[in-house]
Write a protein that holds these residues in place. Sequence first.
Motif, PDB file in Angstrom:
ATOM      1  N   GLU A 248       0.824  -1.206   0.000  1.00 32.31           N
ATOM      2  CA  GLU A 248       0.000   0.000   0.000  1.00 32.31           C
ATOM      3  C   GLU A 248       0.858   1.255   0.000  1.00 32.31           C
ATOM      4  OE1 GLU A 248      -3.756   2.100   2.321  1.00 32.31           O
ATOM      5  OE2 GLU A 248      -2.790   0.348   3.196  1.00 32.31           O
ATOM      6  N   ASN A 252       0.897   3.958  -2.912  1.00 33.75           N
ATOM      7  CA  ASN A 252       0.437   5.309  -2.603  1.00 33.75           C
ATOM      8  C   ASN A 252       1.529   6.349  -2.809  1.00 33.75           C
ATOM      9  OD1 ASN A 252      -2.000   4.212  -1.966  1.00 33.75           O
ATOM     10  ND2 ASN A 252      -1.932   4.684   0.211  1.00 33.75           N
ATOM     11  N   LEU A 261      -2.407  11.166  -6.460  1.00 30.32           N
ATOM     12  CA  LEU A 261      -3.019  11.068  -5.137  1.00 30.32           C
ATOM     13  C   LEU A 261      -2.973  12.439  -4.492  1.00 30.32           C
ATOM     14  CD1 LEU A 261      -2.475   8.255  -2.524  1.00 30.32           C
ATOM     15  CD2 LEU A 261      -2.569  10.641  -1.824  1.00 30.32           C
TER      16      LEU A 261
END
Length: 268
Positions: A248, A252, A261
């Motif tokens: 993750e 990210n 993002l």
Amino acid sequence: MKQLKTERDGPVLLVRFDNPPKGYMDGGTLDDLEALTLEIDRDDSIRAAVYTGADPATFIYHFDTNVLSDMADGMRAKGMQFSADKLLPERNIDTVFGRIAASPKPHIAAINGNCMGGGLEFALACDLRFAKAGDYRMGQIEIALGILPGAGGVVRTAKMIGAAKAMELCLLGEAFGPADAHRLGLVNDVIEGDVVAHAMDVAQRIAAHAPLPVQHIKRIARAANEPGDRDALALERTLFLDLLVQDEAVNNLGAYNRGDLKLTDRKG
């Protein structure tokens, strides 16, 4: 020093972070800070230090997430894993922030612009924080990237404003403005005028006092309200790296570095 611009005003040292174009903190910033903080402690003619950003819109934006992505890739390639059962020793960022906290001299952050992640962690390591009034962002935003504040951000925030409020800020990972930072208790004051001039004035007034009582007062206040639990700081940096090597965080961070993002602002 490549990223720190310094000037003296009598007993006060003014330090400007200068790492264009983004104003990120990186390894070079930490190398400069390590040398500078040692010199400040050794030089008896320096009674206080004030830190600000060379860019009028940025204090320290945050730690360079491209560097974090490279770290994650390198550690994953080596199969490195991290656990609370085996806490890590201090890194240079921990040494620098710890030296500021332990220094006999006041270190003051004049926050003149964006100050998130590692930038806010640096400011929290300082003794006093003054923020310029304006529309810019502060906050511990790491959870949005799949990680956590890994250089004292969770521990120092909890010691400063309480565990429940620190968890709220760090678990939501939302950015906020200087007025919210003041309301939360993260900065001493919000300054409508020149925040650097204000911080320098405070530093000069402190420097006018004898150094030994200044040293003792700082030591007592730190002992009462700063993280004295080194295990908590070790746990934080260990679990930061545990998260950094997870899928993750890698995904990210990559999305953030590409601009895909976006961070969210704090509500309420």
